[in-house]
Design an enzyme around this catalytic site. Structure first.
Site, PDB file in Angstrom:
ATOM      1  N   ARG A 120       0.821  -1.205   0.000  1.00  0.00           N
ATOM      2  CA  ARG A 120       0.000   0.000   0.000  1.00  0.00           C
ATOM      3  C   ARG A 120       0.860   1.262   0.000  1.00  0.00           C
ATOM      4  O   ARG A 120       1.935   1.314   0.590  1.00  0.00           O
ATOM      5  CB  ARG A 120      -0.994   0.003   1.157  1.00  0.00           C
ATOM      6  CG  ARG A 120      -0.503  -0.075   2.545  1.00  0.00           C
ATOM      7  CD  ARG A 120      -0.364  -1.495   3.114  1.00  0.00           C
ATOM      8  NE  ARG A 120      -1.346  -2.485   2.777  1.00  0.00           N
ATOM      9  CZ  ARG A 120      -2.507  -2.623   3.394  1.00  0.00           C
ATOM     10  NH1 ARG A 120      -2.874  -1.804   4.335  1.00  0.00           N
ATOM     11  NH2 ARG A 120      -3.309  -3.593   3.068  1.00  0.00           N
ATOM     12  N   ASP A 180      -3.925   4.159  10.331  1.00  0.00           N
ATOM     13  CA  ASP A 180      -4.811   3.416  11.221  1.00  0.00           C
ATOM     14  C   ASP A 180      -4.965   4.137  12.549  1.00  0.00           C
ATOM     15  O   ASP A 180      -3.966   4.549  13.155  1.00  0.00           O
ATOM     16  CB  ASP A 180      -4.227   2.028  11.526  1.00  0.00           C
ATOM     17  CG  ASP A 180      -4.212   1.111  10.319  1.00  0.00           C
ATOM     18  OD1 ASP A 180      -5.133   1.212   9.489  1.00  0.00           O
ATOM     19  OD2 ASP A 180      -3.282   0.300  10.221  1.00  0.00           O
TER      20      ASP A 180
HETATM   21  N1  ROI Z   1       3.777  -5.017   7.506  1.00  0.00           N
HETATM   22  C1  ROI Z   1       4.564  -4.040   7.989  1.00  0.00           C
HETATM   23  N2  ROI Z   1       5.835  -4.335   8.318  1.00  0.00           N
HETATM   24  N3  ROI Z   1       4.115  -2.773   8.163  1.00  0.00           N
HETATM   25  C2  ROI Z   1       2.835  -2.437   7.858  1.00  0.00           C
HETATM   26  O1  ROI Z   1       2.457  -1.263   8.022  1.00  0.00           O
HETATM   27  C3  ROI Z   1       1.980  -3.432   7.356  1.00  0.00           C
HETATM   28  N4  ROI Z   1       0.693  -3.153   7.045  1.00  0.00           N
HETATM   29  C4  ROI Z   1      -0.136  -4.100   6.612  1.00  0.00           C
HETATM   30  C5  ROI Z   1       0.289  -5.520   6.441  1.00  0.00           C
HETATM   31  C6  ROI Z   1       0.027  -5.947   5.029  1.00  0.00           C
HETATM   32  C7  ROI Z   1      -0.492  -6.368   7.430  1.00  0.00           C
HETATM   33  N5  ROI Z   1       1.688  -5.727   6.715  1.00  0.00           N
HETATM   34  C8  ROI Z   1       2.489  -4.729   7.192  1.00  0.00           C
HETATM   35  O2  ROI Z   1      -1.382  -3.786   6.351  1.00  0.00           O
END
Ligand code: ROI
Length: 164
Positions: free
Chosen positions: A95, A100
């Site tokens: 993304r 969040d």
């Molecule tokens: N993994 C990491 N390291 N950092 C994130 O912000 C993050 N966000 C997500 C998922 C795909 C779960 N993995 C992630 O949404």
């Protein structure tokens, strides 16, 4: 009145992640109903979930706000969208920008589009470590200290970035 306190997790792993996160913090700062109160260092973190995607950059900030949780969620989604976030594609895929709400005061909320505290925080070192930086004395919903949560998580793959 900017009297409510929220913690927001920021993440990006597409484009120029560091620039995206800086820009998102700028957008938060510029908003009339949010005041940026503290922000953590930026961290590089290996992806949680599918491994065939770039490493993430993650950070956490604290704001004071007059927005109610649902309004805050919508506002953060606007900021995501203005940074090219596309809401299609694989679950847990890469993304451009993810914002969040981690915590909103002491609120516990379970609605279809918003769960507070953020589900899965406890397992996410890329959330807990930056959170600990700006809220070292925080007590979590289970009555344990944030320090205890941090001590239990796996720090492998998490690196604080030196942006100076
Ligand atoms: N993994 C990491 N390291 N950092 C994130 O912000 C993050 N966000 C997500 C998922 C795909 C779960 N993995 C992630 O949404």
């Amino acid at each position: 009145m900017l009297s409510d306190v929220a913690y927001i997790g920021l993440g990006s792993n597409l484009g120029k992640p560091t620039e995206k996160i800086k820009s998102a913090l700028g957008a938060i700062e510029a908003h009339s109903q949010m005041v940026l109160n503290a922000s953590s260092s930026f961290y590089a973190s290996s992806p949680m979930g599918p491994q065939d995607q770039p490493d993430y950059v993650n950070a956490v900030c604290r704001i004071k706000t007059s927005l109610q949780p649902q309004e805050l969620l919508a506002t953060l989604q606007d900021i995501e969208n203005s940074h090219g976030r596309e809401r299609i594609g694989e679950r847990w895929g890469p993304r451009t920008l993810d914002l969040d709400i981690l915590l909103y005061n002491d609120l516990i909320l379970n609605t279809q589009n918003l769960t507070l505290p953020h589900y899965g925080m406890q397992e996410r070192e890329f959330v807990l470590v930056p959170l600990f930086e700006i809220a070292p004395d925080m007590i979590m919903q289970d009555g344990r200290s944030l320090a205890t949560w941090v001590a239990k998580c796996d720090l492998e793959g998490l690196y604080r970035l030196d942006l100076s």
